[in-house]
Scaffold this active site. Structure first.
Site, PDB file in Angstrom:
ATOM      1  N   HIS A 297       5.186  -0.843   1.472  1.00 52.31           N
ATOM      2  CA  HIS A 297       5.121  -2.053   2.141  1.00 52.31           C
ATOM      3  C   HIS A 297       5.148  -3.302   2.159  1.00 52.31           C
ATOM      4  O   HIS A 297       4.378  -3.262   0.628  1.00 52.31           O
ATOM      5  CB  HIS A 297       3.635  -1.102   3.065  1.00 52.31           C
ATOM      6  CG  HIS A 297       3.077  -1.774   3.914  1.00 52.31           C
ATOM      7  ND1 HIS A 297       3.485  -2.475   5.270  1.00 52.31           N
ATOM      8  CD2 HIS A 297       1.381  -2.947   4.578  1.00 52.31           C
ATOM      9  CE1 HIS A 297       3.287  -3.666   6.165  1.00 52.31           C
ATOM     10  NE2 HIS A 297       1.823  -3.835   5.252  1.00 52.31           N
TER      11      HIS A 297
ATOM     12  N   ASN B 165       5.707  -9.210   7.891  1.00 54.81           N
ATOM     13  CA  ASN B 165       3.887  -7.514   7.915  1.00 54.81           C
ATOM     14  C   ASN B 165       4.849  -7.264   9.352  1.00 54.81           C
ATOM     15  O   ASN B 165       4.560  -7.665  10.345  1.00 54.81           O
ATOM     16  CB  ASN B 165       3.410  -8.082   7.746  1.00 54.81           C
ATOM     17  CG  ASN B 165       2.384  -6.528   7.275  1.00 54.81           C
ATOM     18  OD1 ASN B 165       3.367  -5.686   7.945  1.00 54.81           O
ATOM     19  ND2 ASN B 165       1.544  -6.758   7.307  1.00 54.81           N
TER      20      ASN B 165
ATOM     21  N   CYS C 251      -0.181   0.543   9.152  1.00 53.99           N
ATOM     22  CA  CYS C 251       0.932  -0.080   7.898  1.00 53.99           C
ATOM     23  C   CYS C 251       1.501   0.964   7.791  1.00 53.99           C
ATOM     24  O   CYS C 251       2.307   0.945   6.211  1.00 53.99           O
ATOM     25  CB  CYS C 251       0.866  -1.529   7.531  1.00 53.99           C
ATOM     26  SG  CYS C 251       0.498  -2.595   8.465  1.00 53.99           S
TER      27      CYS C 251
END
Ligand code: UT7
Length: 316
Positions: free
Chosen positions: A243, A273, A106
């Site tokens: 993020h 996500n 990520c």
């Protein structure tokens, strides 16, 4: 999703997902679609926004943890797809130069931006496509309600270009990237390909609470470090583009940095996500929506498996 879990005898609810994560929607690719297909669309949109052709590009850095193949890199597959499309549209040539993947889960887009910026600043490249592209739907365990409700598929891309100083001060002001491999076990896909078979487990495992605790700490550290490197303070930040894993992590980071939530770009409700794609997707949303404007200072930061984390400060 809740119906899918119920069919497998797993209990969840939209209320739980929205309250604990902020996620309302996410997207999964159709069968047969790969990360390079999503990246292709994102790159075409980025090139159009920059007014550039594929043949102008001499570097592709693609962040992904869900590559099309073990090898070659998804970046080279993307380069070929972009080139084929350009030639079909009458361009004399396609993309040249280097193309490679960055694997930092990520934090991948933050790592990729930092690498591309460095290659441009050393004169190795002049115009780079920096892409985050993921098909996390392929690595989710739909028998694990603690992870399968969180992740989605997507891609986002930017063009970085070398330019003479025009007095505006625009560009990447500073980067700060880190890794600590001792946390491998709290977020991983512990499988590999060996002897023609998958060895180990090819589905995502996460200790959500452990990741949450680490994430809120390192995101604050990375934000402060990148601001210090650039000689700036929190007061200089016009937008935080974090993020997009969990709205509560974003709220915590904003609180620690004393940034109001109306300076935080939030798209986790729309995409879930999407790992390396989440920051460029959020940035794209903010730029196209007229939130982020030229001259503003944008702090992007990510955290993910590895553990990896980092931040990039940009003047638009
Ligand atoms: O992108 C890389 C970085 N990743 C992240 O940043 C993710 C970080 N972690 C998180 O976002 C959160 O920890 C989660 C969203 C994963 C979980 O939220 P939480 O508030 O930490 O929940 P929890 O793990 O403490 O679980 C609370 C309860 C548990 O039940 P008990 O033990 O209290 O009875 C879970 O079993 O919620 C239960 N639970 C669920 N309930 C309904 C876990 N998943 C679900 C679900 N639906 N899908």
């Amino acid at each position: 999703m809740v119906e899918l879990l119920a069919a497998r005898g797993l209990d969840s609810s939209d209320e739980w997902i929205v309250e604990r994560t902020g996620i309302r929607n996410r997207h999964f690719v159709a069968d047969g679609m790969q990360a390079s297909d999503l990246a292709f669309q994102a790159c075409r949109a980025a090139l159009a926004a920059a007014g550039l052709k594929v043949s102008d590009i001499d570097l592709i850095v693609l962040a992904t943890s869900t590559p099309d193949m073990v090898f070659p890199s998804t970046a080279t597959i993307l380069q070929h797809k972009l080139t084929q499309a350009a030639l079909a549209e009458g361009d004399a040539s396609g993309a040249g130069g280097a193309a490679f993947d960055v694997q930092a889960v990520c934090s991948g887009f933050i790592y990729a931006l930092t690498v591309a910026d460095s290659l441009i600043k050393t004169g190795t490249a002049t115009k780079a496509l920096v892409v985050g592209a993921e098909v996390f739907s392929r690595i989710l365990d739909f028998n694990d309600r603690t992870t399968c409700v969180l992740f989605g598929d997507g891609a986002g891309a930017v063009v970085l270009e070398a330019c003479e100083h025009d007095g505006s001060g625009a560009g990447i002001l500073a980067s700060d990237i880190h890794a600590d491999g001792k946390h491998t076990g709290i977020l991983c896909v512990p499988g590999t390909v060996c002897g023609g078979a998958v060895l180990g487990d090819p589905l995502l495992k996460m200790d959500g609470q452990a990741v949450f605790k680490l994430a809120v700490g390192v995101l604050e550290d990375a934000a402060r470090a990148v601001l210090a490197k650039a000689g700036k303070t929190e007061a200089d930040v016009d937008w935080l583009v974090p993020h997009q894993a969990n709205i509560r992590i974003m709220q915590s980071t904003a609180r620690k940095l004393k940034l109001p939530m109306d300076k935080v770009v939030v798209t986790v409700d729309q995409h879930g996500n999407t790992s390396a794609a989440s920051i460029p997707l959020a940035l794209d949303h903010a730029v196209r929506g007229g939130l982020v404007k030229p001259g503003q200072t944008v702090l992007m930061e990510g955290v993910g498996g590895g553990f990896t984390w980092g931040a990039v400060l940009v003047k638009m």
